[in-house]
Enzyme design. Structure first.
Site, PDB file in Angstrom:
ATOM      1  N   HIS A 181     -38.093 -23.777 -16.541  1.00 19.38           N
ATOM      2  CA  HIS A 181     -38.681 -22.683 -17.227  1.00 19.38           C
ATOM      3  C   HIS A 181     -40.255 -23.080 -17.748  1.00 19.38           C
ATOM      4  O   HIS A 181     -40.116 -24.236 -18.390  1.00 19.38           O
ATOM      5  CB  HIS A 181     -38.181 -21.903 -18.377  1.00 19.38           C
ATOM      6  N   GLU A 187     -33.825 -26.761 -17.272  1.00 21.32           N
ATOM      7  CA  GLU A 187     -32.783 -26.280 -17.916  1.00 21.32           C
ATOM      8  C   GLU A 187     -31.259 -27.042 -17.531  1.00 21.32           C
ATOM      9  O   GLU A 187     -31.295 -27.542 -16.718  1.00 21.32           O
ATOM     10  CB  GLU A 187     -32.534 -24.940 -17.279  1.00 21.32           C
ATOM     11  N   CYS A 214     -33.290 -15.370 -13.948  1.00 22.45           N
ATOM     12  CA  CYS A 214     -33.324 -16.804 -13.980  1.00 22.45           C
ATOM     13  C   CYS A 214     -32.230 -17.380 -13.971  1.00 22.45           C
ATOM     14  O   CYS A 214     -31.658 -18.270 -12.954  1.00 22.45           O
ATOM     15  CB  CYS A 214     -34.488 -17.363 -15.024  1.00 22.45           C
TER      16      CYS A 214
HETATM   17  N1  PCA Z   1     -38.284 -15.359 -15.748  1.00 25.89           N
HETATM   18  C1  PCA Z   1     -37.215 -14.401 -16.119  1.00 25.89           C
HETATM   19  C2  PCA Z   1     -36.811 -13.772 -14.557  1.00 25.89           C
HETATM   20  C3  PCA Z   1     -38.012 -14.116 -13.786  1.00 25.89           C
HETATM   21  C4  PCA Z   1     -39.024 -14.955 -14.651  1.00 25.89           C
HETATM   22  O1  PCA Z   1     -39.988 -15.511 -14.093  1.00 25.89           O
HETATM   23  C5  PCA Z   1     -36.131 -15.139 -16.641  1.00 25.89           C
HETATM   24  O2  PCA Z   1     -36.184 -16.173 -17.394  1.00 25.89           O
HETATM   25  O3  PCA Z   1     -34.893 -14.625 -16.481  1.00 25.89           O
END
Ligand code: PCA
Length: 196
Positions: free
Chosen positions: A165, A80, A143
């Site tokens: 991610h 990100e 996240c």
């Molecule tokens: N993904 C979520 C929160 C926990 C996770 O693994 C997110 O993308 O916000």
């Protein structure tokens, strides 16, 4: 130079019974490319996730913190680029909270860029033949909340903070839900840690 890296993965949330982020993070080696790796499982709860990471970081004093989360629907590993000062949850977190239109840090700046070398990570992961690309939105759920809170905390310090991610785990025979095999995600995260 040998670096201390704190890397985190989340507990399952929503309808899921596993979270690809912790499945992959928990399988990382303790030493990667000379870097010392500490792994931490954190709850999918607004605010609490960051508190747990800061608690561990106070003890460890890491050079960099890399948080990993699962992004349903994505097919690539995505470092990100930016964290935003906003909580907008479309589902409850694991404590039953669903904040809407709230700041992560009242009075904080609108956004922070990642302070780990995201472009270098993408290059290294792609070189290994793994599908990887930058993402310009970590969403506005837990996240992003964690990513923003940590960037805010470490702004102006020497501690790098980033968020990656990863896709859901690929289930054999399931071609309806996009995913990636666990070993591929583990490999991508190892390369990311090596890059730091
Ligand atoms: N993904 C979520 C929160 C926990 C996770 O693994 C997110 O993308 O916000």
């Amino acid at each position: 130079m040998r670096k201390k890296i704190l890397i985190t993965g989340f507990e399952p949330f929503g309808q899921d019974t596993v979270n690809a982020s912790w499945e992959a993070v928990s399988r990382l080696e303790d030493r990667i490319g000379g870097n010392e790796v500490t792994k931490l499982l954190i709850p999918t709860v607004f605010g609490t996730a960051a508190e747990k990471v800061l608690e561990a970081a106070r003890e460890l004093q890491p050079d960099a913190i890399v948080c990993v989360g699962q992004a349903g629907g994505r097919t690539m590993v995505t470092p990100e680029v930016v964290a935003i000062n906003l909580r907008d949850a479309s589902i409850e977190d694991n404590a039953g909270r669903k904040p809407w239109d709230e700041p992560v840090a009242p009075g904080g700046p609108a956004a922070y860029f990642a302070s780990i070398p995201v472009r270098k990570i993408v290059d290294e992961v792609k070189k290994a033949g793994i599908s990887c690309g930058l993402s310009y939105s970590a969403g506005a759920y837990v996240c992003n909340d964690l990513f923003y809170a940590l960037r805010h905390h470490y702004e102006g310090s020497g501690t790098g903070v980033g968020f990656i991610h990863v896709p859901c785990l690929a289930e054999p025979g399931d071609d309806k839900r996009p995913g990636m095999p666990l070993e591929t995600i583990v490999h991508a995260l190892s390369l990311a840690v090596e890059t730091l």
